[in-house]
Each structure stands twice: as structure tokens, then as C-alpha cells.
Write an enzyme that holds these catalytic residues in place. Sequence first.
Site, mmCIF file in Angstrom:
data_model
loop_
_atom_site.group_PDB
_atom_site.id
_atom_site.type_symbol
_atom_site.label_atom_id
_atom_site.label_comp_id
_atom_site.label_asym_id
_atom_site.label_seq_id
_atom_site.Cartn_x
_atom_site.Cartn_y
_atom_site.Cartn_z
ATOM 1 N N LYS A 52 -4.189 -1.926 -3.318
ATOM 2 C CA LYS A 52 -4.443 -0.529 -2.956
ATOM 3 C C LYS A 52 -3.168 0.295 -3.082
ATOM 4 O O LYS A 52 -3.173 1.398 -3.641
ATOM 5 C CB LYS A 52 -4.998 -0.469 -1.536
ATOM 6 C CG LYS A 52 -5.117 0.926 -0.934
ATOM 7 C CD LYS A 52 -3.952 1.269 -0.003
ATOM 8 C CE LYS A 52 -3.847 0.329 1.172
ATOM 9 N NZ LYS A 52 -2.767 0.714 2.099
ATOM 10 N N LYS A 110 7.362 5.138 0.681
ATOM 11 C CA LYS A 110 6.714 3.827 0.723
ATOM 12 C C LYS A 110 6.237 3.404 -0.658
ATOM 13 O O LYS A 110 6.264 2.222 -1.009
ATOM 14 C CB LYS A 110 5.539 3.849 1.707
ATOM 15 C CG LYS A 110 4.823 2.497 1.882
ATOM 16 C CD LYS A 110 5.755 1.406 2.400
ATOM 17 C CE LYS A 110 5.070 0.040 2.477
ATOM 18 N NZ LYS A 110 4.066 -0.067 3.544
#
Length: 285
Positions: free
Chosen positions: A237, A169
Site C-alpha cells: 500500500k 514517510k
Amino acid sequence: MKIGFIGTGVMGTEIINNLLKHQEVTVYNRTKAHAAAVMENGAKWCDTPAELTRQSDVVFTMVGFPTDVEELYFGENGILANTHAGQYLVDMTTSKPSLAKQIAKEGTKQGAHVLDTPVSGGDIGAKKGTLTVMVGGQKKDLNTLQPLFEQFSSSVQYFGDAGSGQNAKMANQIMIAGTMLGMSEALVYAKAAQLDLQEVMKTLQSGAAENFSLGTYGPRILEDDYTPGFFAKHFLKDLRIALEEAQKMGIKVPMTREATRLYEKLVNAGYGNDGTQALVKLWWG
């Protein structure tokens, strides 16, 4: 299998709705009102993560930040304090690979099966059930849950042991960072050149510049629509995690560092709850 799902945000809500087409789902969210949409579609409510964990065969989690994941799994009344042998724990949050490994280590000690399975495809992919799932953990556990993943995805890719899904990811987010910056600068340039932006987007999407960011978020920008398919604060983030992991591996990712700087500027300007497409506001307000 009894399915529990913790986290009813933009993505979680649509995943739950797809799961509900096939079986019952019990849900928990810190703010119960945010679970109203899935409850209207038939989801059952649990008052605590502990209660949901105790009564579920499979627990999916999809929350905001690694700190939320850590609290949810390792808290006094969290998931790991209430898990049982044979249970499947599946964290779909985009989080730290190191945390995924820690959850897997502790869960395995208790006989649970743990997978880290972040997804890509945005709110549209979640709604259509065409997400891409990136999996870390034991392959046999993925094989068991494959039918569940197929209820909300079109691609499920296995990458290796715990943490591997999160690393995949990160590669995904690094790629998206480049296309988001490219889309923003392309639109800013075309606007300054007084070109028809609709025609520019149509042309770019028909050639080598075609990409998901432009096709999905470009039209929203032209409609002044900055509602989040994915929150800017959550993308920031992700980019920070990518930088942290890159540093651990001793590699340089200058484009990702620049994307992080720009998204920090965007979030600090008060646009953290906008979608990632709000990046263009740094240029044209």
C-alpha cells in the site's frame, strides 16, 4: 489531557503500551478482541469512534489503509462529525498526503488541531519506544504534543504544513524498498554460493552494507520467522502511494516501481499477512 487511540494493530498496540506508562488511554478497534493486550495493561474501551472522539482531548489514529482513514474521519459517525474546538487529531497511519491535507482542512474549520505523523522503526522501535515520527501540520501544535510523542519515540522531525509528514514517510518507504530488495538478493546470492548465511549477515552488518532491514529482518529469515513487524500488504500500500505521488510530481522512481511489482507478486501469492521479510520467499519458497 484525555488520550484516545483508534487502532490496536502491531504498531498501535506497542505505542499504546508506552503511553499507558504515563497516563490513561481510551481505545477503539474494529475488532475488540484485538485490543485485549492493551486493555490488560490498563487501557479503557470505547464502543465507537464517535464516543471516543467526544470524550478525548487528543485522538490518535493508526489504521491500515487510506480508505480506512477516510471512513474513520469522514464517516457519518466518524471523528470529524464529533470533534470539538481545541481538540487535537493526530493520524499516525501511513496514508496519502492529499488525504492528510483534506483532514486538516476540515478539522481546522471546526477549530481542531490536525497533524499527520507517520512513524518509522517497525515493531521493535514501537516496543522500545524509539520510533521516528515525521510530522506535518502546524509547528505550534507539535510543540504542544511533543511530550506525548516523546513517550514512544526517540526522534520527532517537523517537515511543514499538512501532508508533509506523509511525504517524508514516502521517502522513508522508498529507501526501505531498496534495502529490502538488496537484503533479499544478497541472501539468495550467498545461499546459492553455499556461504554460511549467519557469517554473511555478521560481515555485511559490520561494513558499508549495514542497514536496518538486514539487521532486523535477516535473522528472522534465517529462523524461518515471517511474523509481521510490518505487514507485506501494508508495505505494498505504501509503495503504491509513493508511485502515485511521484507521478503527480513528474518524477521517475524505477526501483520503487520494481519493488511494487515484487510485493504485488508476494501479496498475490497469499503472503500479504506475512512480514515484509517474506519477500525472500519469491526466490526460495
